[in-house]
Design a protein around this motif. Structure first.
Motif, mmCIF file in Angstrom:
data_model
loop_
_atom_site.group_PDB
_atom_site.id
_atom_site.type_symbol
_atom_site.label_atom_id
_atom_site.label_comp_id
_atom_site.label_asym_id
_atom_site.label_seq_id
_atom_site.Cartn_x
_atom_site.Cartn_y
_atom_site.Cartn_z
ATOM 1 N N GLY A 44 0.798 -1.218 0.000
ATOM 2 C CA GLY A 44 0.000 0.000 0.000
ATOM 3 C C GLY A 44 0.823 1.256 0.000
ATOM 4 N N LYS A 45 0.115 2.373 -0.094
ATOM 5 C CA LYS A 45 0.760 3.680 -0.060
ATOM 6 C C LYS A 45 1.015 4.086 1.383
ATOM 7 C CE LYS A 45 -2.026 5.040 -4.061
ATOM 8 N NZ LYS A 45 -3.006 6.019 -4.589
ATOM 9 N N ASP A 46 1.816 5.155 1.526
ATOM 10 C CA ASP A 46 2.054 5.687 2.856
ATOM 11 C C ASP A 46 0.748 6.259 3.423
ATOM 12 O OD1 ASP A 46 4.250 6.747 4.871
ATOM 13 O OD2 ASP A 46 2.781 8.364 4.543
ATOM 14 N N THR A 47 0.425 5.888 4.650
ATOM 15 C CA THR A 47 -0.794 6.380 5.303
ATOM 16 C C THR A 47 -0.478 7.150 6.565
ATOM 17 O OG1 THR A 47 -1.028 4.301 6.531
ATOM 18 C CG2 THR A 47 -2.142 4.451 4.392
ATOM 19 N N SER A 48 0.809 7.524 6.763
ATOM 20 C CA SER A 48 1.187 8.203 8.003
ATOM 21 C C SER A 48 0.986 9.703 7.930
ATOM 22 C CB SER A 48 2.653 7.918 8.326
ATOM 23 O OG SER A 48 3.498 8.516 7.346
ATOM 24 N N GLY A 49 0.849 10.236 6.710
ATOM 25 C CA GLY A 49 0.721 11.667 6.566
ATOM 26 C C GLY A 49 2.036 12.405 6.613
ATOM 27 N N GLN A 50 3.157 11.720 6.717
ATOM 28 C CA GLN A 50 4.464 12.362 6.752
ATOM 29 C C GLN A 50 4.926 12.693 5.329
ATOM 30 O OE1 GLN A 50 7.395 10.321 9.120
ATOM 31 N NE2 GLN A 50 5.854 9.456 10.506
ATOM 32 N N PRO A 51 5.818 13.670 5.162
ATOM 33 C CA PRO A 51 6.290 14.024 3.821
ATOM 34 C C PRO A 51 7.211 12.939 3.246
ATOM 35 C CG PRO A 51 7.514 15.237 5.474
ATOM 36 C CD PRO A 51 6.404 14.514 6.219
ATOM 37 N N PHE A 111 14.654 0.085 -3.975
ATOM 38 C CA PHE A 111 13.882 -0.800 -4.844
ATOM 39 C C PHE A 111 12.583 -1.160 -4.112
ATOM 40 C CE2 PHE A 111 18.132 -1.146 -6.369
ATOM 41 C CZ PHE A 111 18.033 -1.397 -7.729
ATOM 42 N N VAL A 112 11.484 -1.060 -4.827
ATOM 43 C CA VAL A 112 10.182 -1.370 -4.240
ATOM 44 C C VAL A 112 9.589 -2.561 -4.973
ATOM 45 C CG1 VAL A 112 7.823 -0.562 -3.859
ATOM 46 C CG2 VAL A 112 9.751 0.994 -3.464
ATOM 47 N N ILE A 113 9.119 -3.538 -4.202
ATOM 48 C CA ILE A 113 8.358 -4.653 -4.764
ATOM 49 C C ILE A 113 6.921 -4.470 -4.281
ATOM 50 C CG2 ILE A 113 8.054 -7.146 -4.824
ATOM 51 C CD1 ILE A 113 11.020 -7.481 -4.461
ATOM 52 N N ALA A 114 6.067 -4.132 -5.221
ATOM 53 C CA ALA A 114 4.674 -3.808 -4.899
ATOM 54 C C ALA A 114 3.811 -5.048 -4.986
ATOM 55 C CB ALA A 114 4.159 -2.735 -5.856
ATOM 56 N N VAL A 115 3.045 -5.308 -3.928
ATOM 57 C CA VAL A 115 2.175 -6.484 -3.891
ATOM 58 C C VAL A 115 0.744 -6.046 -3.562
ATOM 59 C CG1 VAL A 115 4.045 -8.013 -3.170
ATOM 60 C CG2 VAL A 115 2.642 -6.909 -1.450
ATOM 61 N N GLY A 116 -0.202 -6.895 -3.859
ATOM 62 C CA GLY A 116 -1.592 -6.666 -3.446
ATOM 63 C C GLY A 116 -2.242 -5.479 -4.105
ATOM 64 N N ASP A 117 -2.669 -4.465 -3.295
ATOM 65 C CA ASP A 117 -3.522 -3.389 -3.780
ATOM 66 C C ASP A 117 -2.754 -2.241 -4.417
ATOM 67 O OD1 ASP A 117 -5.620 -4.827 -2.726
ATOM 68 O OD2 ASP A 117 -5.473 -3.818 -0.763
#
Length: 842
Positions: free
Chosen positions: A772-779, A792-798
């Protein structure tokens, strides 16, 4: 620099009964070699090929004429049987020649003519001692038969002085034969032509005009007159033919002043043609002068003016030989062979002492650049490395530096040995005997053998063999960097470490192999396999002993299209204050000897394949080798300078340790069940981290960070992967229960800081597995916060890499984003690692 080179091809025995043996041919060749090689007479570098196959003789003739410079003086002498086919073509009969197949088993005269025609050398003399030799000049070859009735003038040239170097303005090709195109060289007179040549040069009597030198026509005049006088029957008429002559061709210095009291051999008494001349007791008037001369010459030679040692012999000349440490034992054996060979010719006196000492290539090449003085770091090469070397025997030809030509006098190729995979006999491989003779490529061999028992390789920095093998494994530097790391370097490192092998050259590996008696294969040379199986002590301080047990013996597997290591001998010139004339002369003689038959036999005994000599014992099945390499396959040349540079750069990238920190999403959404009802996203991701750990080398570093709620924490601090990285990851992730939000940006900031905190120049890589995306509200982290770290990001699921925030995070750091499947991260993980090492190689 012009050179004087001679090639003697002598065939005394024959496989086919159609050709009678010619006793004395080898002896005559040895006498001619002695006279031509004497620096006071012929001053030639002499190579003798005795009882050679047609293939060996043809290759030697080709190399002899093609590897020449315009100012070189070349002399070819052939003795043995000569045959003509139905068309009148002349063939020289070799050891394996068949009379009914001359065109494929004989050395055709026209082929030699073609080599002469194409040779860069402008001064060539050919001496032929065989039946029908005059036919050599009867066809449209390079020479037009002039016949002895039209000789060139042999009067002294204006300004010509005896002892001068070859006059480079003199040129041409000359052929002197023992018989005409229709004459036999009868067995009762076999070798008469060669013996007359030797006598004329050795006594100086062939210097007909007494100008201090023997030119080609003077030699013909003397030999023709001597043969007419000494032959039992007048059956042979020597011929002289010349082409493109300018001036004269000096064959030798006059030897008249060297032994003025030496009488010529007595003229033999007449005898029937079918009965060889006897060699009865010498008359007293001949025997006494010979005894006097023998007494004067005993112990003489180059060192005749030296001090006298025990037994009335001169003190031996000291020649310093620097040798590659990995070949020290073999070269000491060869050096001892030369010392013994010289002693036999000096009436038992040990006339030369070759001091062979180890010198690493870096030490020696830097010492040459520094003039063997004191280096910039204060190092004293005379004290710390060894004495000024007169001869250098490097591990491979490519180790000779191109920028030391002011010190390097000459580089001579003396032999070669193929790179092989030495597999212990106990490590049985299905179909191993079929795979041994150049069936599989080197990478395929590594996969076949390494998957079962492992393979180790010498240290890239310290071994020429390891560097050449690596060039083949890396496809001359074009291999995918990720494959170089994961498929080659990591397995080699793993078996090196697990087997307790030292970091060193092949000698160090074999020393360990002798102790542990394992099943791991070793990348090395055929010569090293032979010497190991024979029980020779590996170099590098390893204790030798008996030959290994049957299960420990190495079997050589010959990879397809793998280059051979070329062995060279380098003569060095130092100022007279550091190198006397005696040492320089003996050094040159030693190197010439290595290319002559006795030296080539000594090299063969050491396990090397000498130039111009077919492989024989000890190279054979008894010592784990296959004598018929290269099995009619092409053998590539050694890697050139550009390839070596590319391979070294790729090796550095593949060997550079990686520092990996995996940031594993532990938010509540990771509890979602996948298509496999027994596994959640987190469990699939945790299994992927374990797979990532299994891909790392022992020197790579690995850490694990999880993020959820409002924070990120390291559950496995960054440290060397060690021997069980998978177990460390599994234990660290065992108690984690996904819950809460997704503080992605905090995980990136904290992970980048942890990676930068580590020492050294390791490749710093942050791998983020998230759904998922960041949900903390931090910059989003700034460029300064992620500097020096690739993300490197491995994106899974949504979530997917189409997300602009994820794309920016990876692109700004030089990393990439990969979309993973719902059930397995393996494909994305493979692509990610390939991208990591591809980028490192950029």
């Amino acid at each position: 620099m012009s050179r004087r080179r001679a090639l003697i091809i002598a065939t005394e025995s024959y496989q086919s009964r159609a050709f009678a043996p010619l006793p004395g041919t080898a002896r005559d060749a040895a006498e001619l070699e002695r006279v031509l090689g004497d620096p006071r007479i012929g001053d030639f570098e002499v190579t003798v090929l005795q009882d050679a196959t047609v293939r060996a003789a043809g290759l030697m003739v080709r190399d002899f004429f093609s590897h020449a410079d315009p100012d070189d003086m070349l002399l070819l002498h052939i003795s043995g049987h000569g045959e003509r086919d139905s068309d009148g073509n002349l063939y020289f009969v070799n050891h394996d020649t068949m009379r009914d197949s001359l065109w494929v088993t004989g050395l055709k005269a026209d082929h030699i003519s073609a080599e002469i025609r194409d040779s860069p050398a402008r001064r060539i003399v050919v001496l032929l001692d065989c039946c029908y030799a005059g036919a050599f000049v009867q066809h449209d070859g390079v020479l037009a038969g002039l016949g002895p009735e039209k000789p060139p003038a042999s009067t002294p040239m204006p300004g010509y002085k005896a002892g001068n170097p070859d006059d480079r303005h003199h040129r041409g090709e000359v052929v002197i034969t023992a018989a005409t195109s229709i004459e036999h060289a009868y067995e009762s007179d076999a070798g008469l032509f060669t013996r007359c040549v030797v006598h004329g040069l050795e006594t100086g009597r062939a210097d007909m005009n007494r100008d201090g030198a023997v030119d080609s026509y003077e030699l013909y005049q003397y030999v023709a007159a001597r043969m007419r006088r000494d032959a039992a029957t007048p059956r042979q008429s020597p011929t002289y033919s010349a082409h493109r002559m300018q001036g004269i061709l000096r064959i030798a210095h006059s030897a008249r002043d060297l032994a003025p009291d030496r009488p010529p051999p007595p003229r033999p008494a007449p005898a029937p043609a079918t009965v060889p001349r006897g060699r009865g007791p010498l008359p007293r008037r001949v025997l006494l002068p010979l005894l006097v001369v023998a007494g004067l010459l005993c112990g003489c030679g180059i060192q005749a003016d030296g001090a006298v040692a025990g037994g009335g012999c001169p003190a031996p000349a000291q020649v310093r030989v620097a040798a590659a440490p990995g070949g020290l034992g073999a070269y000491r054996e060869v050096a001892a062979g030369f010392e013994g060979w010289v002693a036999e010719r000096q009436h038992g006196c040990r006339a030369v002492d070759l001091y062979v000492y180890p010198a690493a290539v870096d030490d020696l090449t830097e010492g040459l650049r520094r003039g063997w003085g004191v280096g910039g770091d204060g190092r004293d090469y005379l004290r710390d490395v060894g004495p000024h070397p007169d001869v250098w025997l490097p591990a491979a030809a490519d180790e000779v530096p191109p920028d030391s030509r002011d010190v390097i006098d000459r580089v001579e190729l003396i032999g070669q040995t193929p790179i092989v995979l030495g597999v212990p006999a106990r490590a049985r491989i299905p179909g191993d005997e079929e795979q041994r003779p150049s069936v599989l490529s080197l990478p395929a061999l590594l996969a076949a053998v390494g998957g079962r028992h492992g393979v180790v390789r010498g240290d890239f920095a310290g071994s020429a063999v390891a560097r050449m093998a690596t060039a083949t494994l890396y496809q001359d530097g074009t291999l995918d960097p990720a494959l170089a790391r994961t498929d080659i370097e990591q397995p080699l490192e793993r078996f090196l470490d697990s087997g307790g092998y030292p970091v060193g050259d092949e000698a160090a590996l074999l020393c360990h192999q002798r102790r542990v008696r394992g099943s791991t294969a070793v990348l090395l040379t055929e010569q090293q396999v032979v010497r190991f199986n024979r029980g020779d002590a590996p170099d590098g301080g390893c204790v030798g002993g008996a030959a290994p047990a049957a299960g420990d013996r190495l079997h050589a597997f010959y990879p397809a299209t793998t280059p051979a290591v070329r062995q060279v001998a380098v003569t060095l010139n130092w100022p007279r204050s550091a190198q006397g004339g005696t040492a320089r002369s003996y050094a040159a003689w030693f190197v010439r000897w290595l290319r002559q038959k006795p030296g080539r036999q000594a090299l063969l005994r050491s396990g090397l394949r000498p130039i111009g000599l077919d492989a024989a014992d000890p190279i054979g099945p008894a010592n784990g080798a296959l004598a018929d390499w290269p099995f009619a396959h092409w053998v590539p040349g050694e890697p050139n300078a550009l390839t070596r540079r590319d391979v070294a750069a790729l090796y550095a990238a593949a060997r550079r340790p990686g520092r990996f920190l995996v940031a594993l999403d532990a938010s509540g959404s990771m509890n979602t069940v996948t298509a496999d009802p027994d596994r959640t996203r987190f469990e699939v991701a945790a299994a992927a981290v374990e797979q990532a750990a299994s891909r790392l080398g022992r020197r790579d570093e690995l850490g694990l960070l999880t993020f959820s709620g409002r924070s990120a924490r390291e559950v496995l601090p960054i440290a060397a992967a060690g021997g069980d990285p998978v177990g460390r990851v599994r234990r660290s992730a065992a108690g984690i229960r996904p819950a809460g939000d997704t503080p992605l940006y905090e995980a990136v900031r904290r992970g980048a800081a942890a990676l930068r905190a580590g020492p050294g120049d390791a490749q710093r890589t942050l791998v983020v597995l998230t759904d998922g995306k960041d949900t903390s509200g931090q910059p989003r982290p700034s460029a300064a916060q992620t500097a020096g770290v690739r993300i490197f990001v491995i994106a899974v699921g949504d979530v997917s890499c189409a997300d602009a925030a994820l794309a920016a995070l990876t692109t700004d750091s030089g990393g990439r984003c990969f979309d993973a499947g719902p059930d397995s991260l393996q494909p994305a993980l493979t692509s990610m690692f390939r991208a990591v090492w591809d980028m490192e190689g950029d």
